[in-house]
Design a protein around this motif. Structure first.
Motif, PDB file in Angstrom:
ATOM      1  N   LEU A   3      -4.124  53.190  -7.880  1.00 32.52           N
ATOM      2  CA  LEU A   3      -2.804  53.810  -7.842  1.00 32.52           C
ATOM      3  C   LEU A   3      -2.536  54.566  -9.130  1.00 32.52           C
ATOM      4  O   LEU A   3      -1.987  55.653  -9.133  1.00 32.52           O
ATOM      5  N   HIS A   6      -4.107  57.838  -9.129  1.00 33.97           N
ATOM      6  CA  HIS A   6      -3.388  58.776  -8.289  1.00 33.97           C
ATOM      7  C   HIS A   6      -2.209  59.332  -9.037  1.00 33.97           C
ATOM      8  O   HIS A   6      -1.922  60.503  -8.998  1.00 33.97           O
ATOM      9  N   TYR A  54       4.483  47.200  -2.542  1.00 32.94           N
ATOM     10  CA  TYR A  54       4.256  47.197  -1.105  1.00 32.94           C
ATOM     11  C   TYR A  54       3.481  48.432  -0.664  1.00 32.94           C
ATOM     12  O   TYR A  54       3.738  49.539  -1.101  1.00 32.94           O
ATOM     13  N   LYS A  55       2.532  48.222   0.238  1.00 30.11           N
ATOM     14  CA  LYS A  55       1.801  49.341   0.828  1.00 30.11           C
ATOM     15  C   LYS A  55       1.971  49.268   2.342  1.00 30.11           C
ATOM     16  O   LYS A  55       1.953  48.174   2.906  1.00 30.11           O
ATOM     17  N   THR A  56       2.110  50.413   2.998  1.00 26.71           N
ATOM     18  CA  THR A  56       2.124  50.377   4.452  1.00 26.71           C
ATOM     19  C   THR A  56       0.686  50.129   4.898  1.00 26.71           C
ATOM     20  O   THR A  56      -0.233  50.118   4.074  1.00 26.71           O
ATOM     21  N   THR A  57       0.488  49.930   6.201  1.00 34.55           N
ATOM     22  CA  THR A  57      -0.887  49.778   6.675  1.00 34.55           C
ATOM     23  C   THR A  57      -1.346  51.033   7.395  1.00 34.55           C
ATOM     24  O   THR A  57      -2.239  50.996   8.237  1.00 34.55           O
ATOM     25  N   VAL A  58      -0.721  52.121   7.066  1.00 39.66           N
ATOM     26  CA  VAL A  58      -1.106  53.403   7.659  1.00 39.66           C
ATOM     27  C   VAL A  58      -2.226  53.995   6.823  1.00 39.66           C
ATOM     28  O   VAL A  58      -2.085  54.168   5.615  1.00 39.66           O
ATOM     29  N   SER A  59      -3.337  54.315   7.493  1.00 44.27           N
ATOM     30  CA  SER A  59      -4.474  54.883   6.762  1.00 44.27           C
ATOM     31  C   SER A  59      -4.190  56.309   6.349  1.00 44.27           C
ATOM     32  O   SER A  59      -3.633  57.088   7.109  1.00 44.27           O
ATOM     33  N   ARG A  60      -4.620  56.620   5.158  1.00 47.85           N
ATOM     34  CA  ARG A  60      -4.501  57.993   4.682  1.00 47.85           C
ATOM     35  C   ARG A  60      -5.405  58.881   5.538  1.00 47.85           C
ATOM     36  O   ARG A  60      -6.503  58.489   5.915  1.00 47.85           O
TER      37      ARG A  60
ATOM     38  N   THR B 306       3.589  54.435   0.306  1.00 44.62           N
ATOM     39  CA  THR B 306       2.146  54.577   0.111  1.00 44.62           C
ATOM     40  C   THR B 306       1.352  54.265   1.368  1.00 44.62           C
ATOM     41  O   THR B 306       1.794  53.522   2.250  1.00 44.62           O
ATOM     42  N   TYR B 307       0.164  54.824   1.416  1.00 48.66           N
ATOM     43  CA  TYR B 307      -0.792  54.511   2.474  1.00 48.66           C
ATOM     44  C   TYR B 307      -1.395  53.131   2.201  1.00 48.66           C
ATOM     45  O   TYR B 307      -1.175  52.549   1.138  1.00 48.66           O
ATOM     46  N   SER B 308      -2.224  52.682   3.155  1.00 48.86           N
ATOM     47  CA  SER B 308      -2.814  51.357   3.018  1.00 48.86           C
ATOM     48  C   SER B 308      -3.692  51.231   1.778  1.00 48.86           C
ATOM     49  O   SER B 308      -3.864  50.143   1.234  1.00 48.86           O
ATOM     50  N   GLY B 310      -2.971  52.522  -1.045  1.00 51.25           N
ATOM     51  CA  GLY B 310      -2.130  52.684  -2.230  1.00 51.25           C
ATOM     52  C   GLY B 310      -1.840  54.117  -2.610  1.00 51.25           C
ATOM     53  O   GLY B 310      -1.080  54.387  -3.526  1.00 51.25           O
ATOM     54  N   PHE B 311      -2.459  55.074  -1.908  1.00 52.76           N
ATOM     55  CA  PHE B 311      -2.255  56.476  -2.250  1.00 52.76           C
ATOM     56  C   PHE B 311      -0.853  56.913  -1.839  1.00 52.76           C
ATOM     57  O   PHE B 311      -0.420  56.639  -0.728  1.00 52.76           O
TER      58      PHE B 311
END
Lengths: 460, 443
Positions: A3, A6, A54-60, B306-308, B310-311
């Protein structure tokens, strides 16, 4: 990638990779310094926080990840900003991004004023316009640029600019097409292709994306690709007059290109944003070439003609005769995209566009273009007099200067450091741009003259 | 004189063709007779999945047919949500002044930041997100919500799963199909196989039963809702945010009609604690400022989203905005800034109130006829139920017998069947006339 990493790669108003069409304005007082804006301090102060955030579980989107972090313009802006910090009193001159500088002729702005005021009246108010553009403007574009070429009013789709249209075209084509681009080229063709999923990974060794066909354009081949060595692709992006090289293809060359596309069943996306800078004896539209309507789409813009870089207006011509392999008209799908993913160009900008195409407006636009062309001459002359091999500059507002054997970033830095002039390193446009610098000719005359004075000083 | 015709130009969104005499053929019998050349570029399979019988071209076709059949009929358009009232002077003057400034040396500006003019971004943050912790740099100014929806879809890519309300604004589904997320359309259900449809109807008071909703990556949620007009309560939005958090999902919250809210319903998803980690919010000046033709909107992407891996989502969105877009028109942005001045905002509230007044009349009209009416209180749409009837039937009947254009609910998804959407944008005179005609028809 952590992170923190980024966060340290800045988001800035100039994080566009994309050379000509960037926001960078040398007169903007509030050039953002990305590092400040993005919470670097937050990370340093509370590293624990960053790790448990917290992170979502949505893939980049994996396609986004393919894009290279070190873009052209954020890097240029960073260096410009760093340069300003080092030399706060330096008179920096920006001949980097192709941003227009001269005021828009009054005949055009007064039409926009008028339309704005009309929106506050009962009779003059209009809500949603046709997504494809106002009828009168479409008709004016057709008759001004495509008279006798068989491109009609309903083939024209008015937009908020060529950059946006390019992505809409990519959405039409989808992920399963192959693309070819010139090398060097305007970075949006490649980047939009990556985003759409048309490419593989970026290869650092040859600085190319897997899956893209790069058509080399160099002094050796007169900046026109050797089509006999180009593999077939579904789509061919072709820009003429060219950004960044300034090369303008001849009728003969474009005929070759059209025949090549025809033989291969390909579609040419022809970027003619600089056509009005070309001399009269050169083709201004791909549709001047017989057979082009069955193989080409043409995109263009008011940005560099009318100084509409901030006003936002352009168009794309999709001929009725252009069909996918199953016979389905490309224009029909483009229309669907325009109606679903877009909602029309601003009505005020369109009013301006219509005024641009009035006899008085056209005359005024030609005057501004001539002004920038004169800037271009001055720049060309300067580098010629210094003994450089200079390309472009005759049919486009860009001058492509060769620094053989040198890294374009090194030359960029040298010029910035020693003359306080911002240019654009050629490698930012593709691997065949290495060893070149692009100098844009948009600027106040005095700035252009001053920049040239400094160039002469540096390279005498 | 009743200005019932919105304009001499019929707008045909989602249109198959603009010019009546350009006939598009969906089959290959349009191959060039003269030269027989088709390219060998395959058509995008996703485009093929789109339904050919779209909502608005179909409505426009009916409208056209109707005007041809009854050329003397005074058509009243309560179909497409197109604003009709002039934009307040203070705003149009700002746009005119900016346009004028572009013709001067000191006033000329070229490219603006793709994310928008910073003053405008801050003004949006101040006006709509005061005390909600949304900062100027989290706001991306655009040329409208419809465009932003597609940019968000390009950002997310084809490998995410999507949920939408049923019924919902068709752009969520259509953009999803175009990007390749939706799978095939299933005739029997009227649904795309990979999209999760969250039914919003009378049974659940227009808020989905989240306990029976499957997890998806993305949840499109519009409140106040187009087409039902329903504004979710704070409690409900809390549920939604918790649901998203528990599932690691991202909510795309469409708040384009928030200025129509007349009660305590939340105007922004960010009023809900924790929303900044799970939501993106899109909004627009279209229905708030009459900017349907001027083109201005915005999207909020919080830094914390953020995405899964961490981005930060914001970083990729910024990349999309810089690559696929070049900023909203500077003239429109100048107008936007004036909209958010004290005087401008006040003036716009009056226009919104005008449309709200229209909505009230429409609600009262249908209620007085004994019909079940929803919406109209927190949104410029009235959602009327005709149990047992096909919404297209009702649409046709109303058009035929009263010359009023509405929108059949089925066009917004299978959950819209039996409903009609009546939009409240129009001159007061037209609304009153429409009311008279409807009372006459259904008395």
């Amino acid at each position: 990638m952590s992170l923190t990493q980024h966060l340290s790669t800045p988001i800035s108003s100039s994080s566009s990779a994309f050379v000509a069409h960037s926001n960078f304005n040398s007169r903007t007082k509030n050039v953002s310094l990305p590092a400040k804006r993005f919470s670097i301090c937050k990370c340093i102060a509370a590293p624990q926080e960053a790790q448990t955030a917290y992170k979502t579980t949505v893939s980049r989107n994996a396609n986004m990840a393919k894009l290279q972090a070190g873009y052209l313009f954020p890097e240029i802006s960073r260096r410009r900003a760093a340069h300003l910090l080092k030399y706060p009193d330096a008179q920096v001159i920006s001949l980097g991004i192709g941003d227009t500088t001269e005021p828009i002729p009054e005949v055009i702005t007064s039409a926009m004023e008028k339309r704005s005021r009309a929106l506050s009246t009962l009779e003059g108010y209009s809500g949603y316009g046709a997504e494809q553009g106002e009828k009168a403007l479409r008709a004016a574009i057709a008759s001004t640029f495509y008279r006798n070429l068989g491109i009609e009013e309903d083939d024209i789709f008015v937009s908020d600019g060529a950059k946006c249209d390019l992505s809409r075209l990519q959405v039409v084509f989808g992920a399963d097409v192959t693309i070819a681009v010139q090398d060097p080229s305007y970075p949006v063709y490649v980047d939009s292709g990556v985003i759409m999923g048309q490419t593989g990974q970026f290869q650092k060794d040859d600085q190319k994306f897997v899956g893209i066909e790069y058509m080399k354009c160099t002094p050796e081949n007169g900046f026109f690709p050797d089509l006999s060595s180009v593999s077939r692709t579904d789509i061919i992006f072709f820009c003429s007059p060219n950004n960044p090289t300034g090369a303008a293809a001849t009728r003969e060359q474009l005929t070759q290109l059209v025949n090549f596309a025809k033989d291969n069943g390909s579609i040419i996306v022809y970027d003619s944003a600089y056509a009005m800078y070309a001399s009269k004896d050169l083709p201004h539209s791909i549709f001047e070439i017989p057979g082009a309507k069955e193989v080409a789409i043409e995109t263009s813009s008011f940005s560099k003609y009318a100084g509409f870089t901030g006003v936002r207006l352009g168009w794309t011509a999709v001929p009725k005769q252009l069909l996918f392999s199953d016979g389905f008209p490309v224009a029909k799908d483009f229309n669907r995209i325009v109606c679903t993913c877009f909602n029309g160009a601003s009505n005020i900008a369109q009013a301006g566009g219509l005024a641009c195409l009035s006899p008085e407006g056209l005359k005024a636009m030609h005057e501004v273009i001539d002004f920038y062309k004169e800037n271009t001459n001055i720049i060309v002359e300067t580098f010629n007099s210094l003994g450089f091999n200079v390309y472009g500059g005759k049919n486009a507002p860009y001058v492509w200067v060769h620094f053989p054997g040198r890294s374009s970033w090194d030359v960029f830095s040298e010029i910035l450091e020693k003359t306080h002039v911002v240019t654009t390193p050629g490698s930012g446009f593709g691997p065949a741009g290495e060893g070149f610098i692009r100098v844009s000719a948009f600027g106040h005359r005095s700035n252009v003259l001053e920049a040239c004075k400094r160039f002469k000083q540096l390279y005498k | 004189m009743l200005y019932c015709q919105l304009s001499s130009r019929i707008r045909i969104p989602y249109a198959v063709s603009l010019q009546p005499n350009t006939t598009w053929s969906t089959s290959s019998n349009l191959s060039n007779e003269k030269s027989g050349h088709c390219t060998s570029v395959p058509r995008n399979a996703n485009m093929e999945k789109l339904r050919s019988g779209y909502l608005f071209p179909e409505i426009s076709r009916h409208e056209l047919e109707h005007t041809q059949k009854s050329p003397h009929a005074r058509l009243i358009r309560l179909g497409i949500g197109d604003t009709t009232q002039p934009i307040p002077d203070i705003i149009t003057s700002a746009m005119a002044e900016h346009a004028h400034a572009l013709s001067t040396v000191q006033g000329y500006r070229g490219y603006g930041a793709e994310q928008g003019n910073m003053a405008l971004r801050r003004a949006i943050a101040e006006t709509f997100y005061r005390d909600l912790g949304v900062k100027g740099n989290e706001i991306f100014v655009s040329d409208g919500a419809q465009c932003d929806i597609s940019r968000l879809q390009m950002l997310l890519g084809s490998n995410v799963s999507v949920a939408v309300q049923d019924p919902s604004f068709p752009a969520y589904i259509d953009s999803s199909v175009i990007v390749g997320q939706a799978g095939k359309f299933q005739e029997e259900t009227g649904k795309y196989e990979n999209i999760v449809y969250m039914k919003c109807g009378h049974d659940n008071n227009f808020f989905p039963d989240l306990s029976t909703t499957s997890r998806t990556d993305i949840i499109f949620f519009c409140s106040p809702n187009n087409p039902t007009g329903y504004a979710a309560s704070r409690q409900q939005l809390k549920q939604l945010v918790e649901f998203a958090k528990a599932n690691g999902s991202i909510i795309i919250f469409d708040s384009a009609y928030s200025t129509y809210i007349s009660d305590e319903s939340p105007r922004s998803i960010f009023e809900i604690p924790g929303a900044k980690e799970v939501a993106i919010e899109i909004s627009s000046f279209s229905k708030f400022a009459g900017f349907t033709g001027v083109r201005l909107g915005w999207t909020v992407v919080p830094e914390d989203l953020t995405y899964s891996n961490g981005f930060p989502v914001m970083k990729d969105y910024d990349r999309i905005v810089c690559t696929c877009f070049n900023g909203a028109s500077s003239v429109a942005q100048a107008g936007g800034l004036a909209c958010l001045s004290k005087e401008g905002y006040r003036a716009l509230t009056r226009v919104v109130d005008y449309y709200r007044g229209n909505a009230e009349i429409i609600v009262d009209t249908f209620a007085s006829l004994g019909l079940k009416v929803d919406g109209g209180r927190n949104a410029p749409y009235v959602w009327v139920r005709f149990p047992g009837y096909s919404s297209w039937e009702i649409f046709s009947e109303i058009l035929e017998k009263t010359h009023i254009v509405t929108v059949p609910g089925r066009g917004f998804g299978p959950g819209g069947e039996e409903y009609i959407r009546v939009s409240a944008f129009g001159h007061r005179g037209c609304i009153l006339e429409a009311s008279r005609r409807l009372k006459n028809l259904y008395k």
